[in-house]
Design an enzyme around this catalytic site. Structure first.
Site, PDB file in Angstrom:
ATOM      1  N   LYS A  13       0.962  -1.186  -0.017  1.00  0.00           N
ATOM      2  CA  LYS A  13       0.120  -0.039  -0.030  1.00  0.00           C
ATOM      3  C   LYS A  13       0.789   1.124   0.080  1.00  0.00           C
ATOM      4  O   LYS A  13       0.685   2.206  -0.988  1.00  0.00           O
ATOM      5  CB  LYS A  13      -0.889   0.164   1.237  1.00  0.00           C
ATOM      6  N   ARG A  88      -9.694   1.201   8.796  1.00  0.00           N
ATOM      7  CA  ARG A  88      -8.908   0.201   9.242  1.00  0.00           C
ATOM      8  C   ARG A  88     -10.288  -0.931   9.872  1.00  0.00           C
ATOM      9  O   ARG A  88      -9.703  -2.001  10.230  1.00  0.00           O
ATOM     10  CB  ARG A  88      -7.976   0.061  10.178  1.00  0.00           C
ATOM     11  N   ARG A 127      11.260  -5.668   4.944  1.00  0.00           N
ATOM     12  CA  ARG A 127      10.914  -4.292   4.741  1.00  0.00           C
ATOM     13  C   ARG A 127      11.921  -3.522   5.403  1.00  0.00           C
ATOM     14  O   ARG A 127      12.227  -3.568   6.535  1.00  0.00           O
ATOM     15  CB  ARG A 127       9.605  -3.916   5.209  1.00  0.00           C
ATOM     16  N   ARG A 160      11.244  -1.557  10.942  1.00  0.00           N
ATOM     17  CA  ARG A 160      10.210  -1.103  11.884  1.00  0.00           C
ATOM     18  C   ARG A 160       9.861  -2.003  13.117  1.00  0.00           C
ATOM     19  O   ARG A 160      10.130  -3.216  12.774  1.00  0.00           O
ATOM     20  CB  ARG A 160       8.777  -0.963  11.017  1.00  0.00           C
ATOM     21  N   ARG A 171      -0.533  -8.877  13.479  1.00  0.00           N
ATOM     22  CA  ARG A 171      -1.219  -7.819  12.674  1.00  0.00           C
ATOM     23  C   ARG A 171      -1.923  -8.612  11.618  1.00  0.00           C
ATOM     24  O   ARG A 171      -2.958  -7.751  11.177  1.00  0.00           O
ATOM     25  CB  ARG A 171       0.100  -7.104  12.048  1.00  0.00           C
TER      26      ARG A 171
HETATM   27  P1  ADP Z   1       1.172  -1.466   7.481  1.00  0.00           P
HETATM   28  O1  ADP Z   1       1.666  -0.511   6.228  1.00  0.00           O
HETATM   29  O2  ADP Z   1       2.118  -2.489   7.703  1.00  0.00           O
HETATM   30  O3  ADP Z   1      -0.136  -1.946   7.050  1.00  0.00           O
HETATM   31  P2  ADP Z   1       0.746   0.923   8.738  1.00  0.00           P
HETATM   32  O4  ADP Z   1       1.786   1.785   8.668  1.00  0.00           O
HETATM   33  O5  ADP Z   1      -0.385   1.136   8.190  1.00  0.00           O
HETATM   34  O6  ADP Z   1       1.075  -0.569   8.591  1.00  0.00           O
HETATM   35  O7  ADP Z   1       0.376   1.121  10.372  1.00  0.00           O
HETATM   36  C1  ADP Z   1       1.208   0.676  11.346  1.00  0.00           C
HETATM   37  C2  ADP Z   1       0.409   0.673  12.748  1.00  0.00           C
HETATM   38  O8  ADP Z   1      -0.344   1.885  13.076  1.00  0.00           O
HETATM   39  C3  ADP Z   1      -0.724  -0.163  12.868  1.00  0.00           C
HETATM   40  O9  ADP Z   1      -0.299  -1.608  13.168  1.00  0.00           O
HETATM   41  C4  ADP Z   1      -1.667   0.445  13.909  1.00  0.00           C
HETATM   42  O10 ADP Z   1      -1.049   0.179  15.206  1.00  0.00           O
HETATM   43  C5  ADP Z   1      -1.470   1.881  13.616  1.00  0.00           C
HETATM   44  N1  ADP Z   1      -2.465   2.410  12.447  1.00  0.00           N
HETATM   45  C6  ADP Z   1      -2.378   2.819  11.330  1.00  0.00           C
HETATM   46  N2  ADP Z   1      -3.560   3.122  10.646  1.00  0.00           N
HETATM   47  C7  ADP Z   1      -4.546   2.914  11.882  1.00  0.00           C
HETATM   48  C8  ADP Z   1      -5.814   3.068  11.738  1.00  0.00           C
HETATM   49  N3  ADP Z   1      -6.550   3.561  10.636  1.00  0.00           N
HETATM   50  N4  ADP Z   1      -6.542   2.807  13.024  1.00  0.00           N
HETATM   51  C9  ADP Z   1      -5.992   2.299  13.900  1.00  0.00           C
HETATM   52  N5  ADP Z   1      -4.707   2.261  13.831  1.00  0.00           N
HETATM   53  C10 ADP Z   1      -3.774   2.397  12.600  1.00  0.00           C
HETATM   54  P1  ADP Z   2       2.076  -1.984   3.307  1.00  0.00           P
HETATM   55  O1  ADP Z   2       2.098  -0.408   3.227  1.00  0.00           O
HETATM   56  O2  ADP Z   2       0.816  -2.436   2.390  1.00  0.00           O
HETATM   57  O3  ADP Z   2       2.343  -2.452   4.607  1.00  0.00           O
HETATM   58  P2  ADP Z   2       4.734  -1.757   1.739  1.00  0.00           P
HETATM   59  O4  ADP Z   2       4.443  -0.773   0.769  1.00  0.00           O
HETATM   60  O5  ADP Z   2       5.371  -1.086   3.083  1.00  0.00           O
HETATM   61  O6  ADP Z   2       3.465  -2.504   2.088  1.00  0.00           O
HETATM   62  O7  ADP Z   2       5.593  -2.637   1.303  1.00  0.00           O
HETATM   63  C1  ADP Z   2       6.021  -3.982   2.175  1.00  0.00           C
HETATM   64  C2  ADP Z   2       7.348  -4.321   1.446  1.00  0.00           C
HETATM   65  O8  ADP Z   2       7.237  -5.192   0.276  1.00  0.00           O
HETATM   66  C3  ADP Z   2       8.278  -3.380   1.230  1.00  0.00           C
HETATM   67  O9  ADP Z   2       9.567  -3.686   1.783  1.00  0.00           O
HETATM   68  C4  ADP Z   2       8.323  -2.910  -0.057  1.00  0.00           C
HETATM   69  O10 ADP Z   2       9.696  -2.488  -0.717  1.00  0.00           O
HETATM   70  C5  ADP Z   2       8.015  -4.284  -0.658  1.00  0.00           C
HETATM   71  N1  ADP Z   2       7.250  -4.351  -1.769  1.00  0.00           N
HETATM   72  C6  ADP Z   2       6.044  -3.492  -2.203  1.00  0.00           C
HETATM   73  N2  ADP Z   2       5.554  -3.976  -3.440  1.00  0.00           N
HETATM   74  C7  ADP Z   2       6.449  -4.889  -3.758  1.00  0.00           C
HETATM   75  C8  ADP Z   2       6.333  -5.886  -5.033  1.00  0.00           C
HETATM   76  N3  ADP Z   2       5.231  -5.581  -5.942  1.00  0.00           N
HETATM   77  N4  ADP Z   2       7.205  -6.771  -5.013  1.00  0.00           N
HETATM   78  C9  ADP Z   2       8.037  -6.900  -4.148  1.00  0.00           C
HETATM   79  N5  ADP Z   2       8.222  -6.256  -3.026  1.00  0.00           N
HETATM   80  C10 ADP Z   2       7.354  -5.016  -2.976  1.00  0.00           C
END
Ligand code: ADP
Ligand code: ADP
Ligand code: ADP
Length: 213
Positions: A13, A88, A127, A160, A171
């Protein structure tokens, strides 16, 4: 365009949000990024959010929704936005309706990035994020980052805290229980479009842009 990105942690994302927001010239609003900025800035919001983030749980709706309401009220979001990481859960989805209703507008589309669990674990375990510019890298897929230095800005890459294996498992459970019901919610409203998020970053961006234009 008023757009929400949805998908499990690690789906890509944040990665795609950068490209899609650029393409449509809209601000990318990532609740995870805002929380992390507040944690590193030591704000009251950061102190509160940290305990939930470290555990892999959702930050309480009340705080999260207030934060998003503020952010969507800013002038740069008036002509459109991309939300990454919000809503979420279904309660947040209803609140988003209410926030947008108060602003006299509504959501255009929800884009789901689809990946299997195995790939999610692989993506999250590798990541790395740049402390300076926030760019997201992967130790295997972006092998030039193995030295821990950001190719874009020279900043330091870090892993992270919540990407440790045990927290990742939790998660994913939180996603399955609380977030995935949004898929049906937005399908029922005919607002959901699905993109296969397996493949290179470029391929996925292309697919996403194609379904959005
Ligand atoms: P990822 O990209 O791995 O899905 P995020 O960066 O979006 O993780 O979120 C990291 C953490 O921030 C989540 O595990 C949660 O604790 C918090 N968080 C992010 N967005 C929300 C939301 N919309 N509601 C509640 N907690 C959130
Ligand atoms: P999210 O925000 O959904 O948690 P991220 O964008 O942070 O996901 O991506 C998670 C990990 O996967 C990062 O290390 C990113 O560089 C990698 N990644 C994202 N898209 C791809 C893809 N199409 N192929 C391989 N790795 C990817
Ligand atoms: P609070 O009002 O809770 O103290 P602030 O709005 O002052 O929070 O923001 C604290 C930190 O969060 C700052 O470092 C700021 O850069 C960051 N921040 C706030 N809003 C955003 C946003 N929409 N995107 C990225 N970072 C943000």
């Amino acid at each position: 365009m008023r757009l929400v990105l949805v998908g499990p942690p690690g789906a890509g994302k944040g990665t795609q949000a950068e490209f899609i927001a650029d393409r449509f010239t809209i601000p990318k609003i990532s609740t995870g990024d805002i929380f992390r900025a507040n944690v590193s800035g030591g704000t009251e919001l950061g102190k509160l959010a940290k305990q939930y983030m470290d555990a892999g749980d959702l930050v309480p709706d009340k705080v999260t929704i207030a934060m998003v309401r503020d952010r969507l009220g800013e002038p740069d979001a008036a002509a459109g936005f991309l939300l990454d990481g919000f809503p979420r859960n279904v309660a947040q989805a209803y609140e988003l309706d209410s926030i947008l209703g108060d602003l006299g507008t509504s959501l255009d589309v929800v884009l789901e990035l689809q990946v299997d669990n195995e790939e999610v674990v692989r993506r999250l375990s590798g990541r790395r994020t740049c402390r300076k510019c926030g760019h997201i890298w992967h130790v295997e897929y972006d092998s030039t980052q193995a030295d821990g230095v950001c190719d874009k800005c020279g900043g330091e890459l870090y892993q992270r805290d919540d990407d440790q294996a045990e927290t990742v498992r939790h998660r994913l459970d939180v996603y399955a229980e609380q977030t995935s019901p949004l898929i049906e919610f937005y399908t029922n409203r005919s607002q959901l479009v699905v993109v296969d998020a397996i493949g290179t970053v470029e391929d996925v961006t292309e697919r996403a842009i194609r379904v959005l234009t």
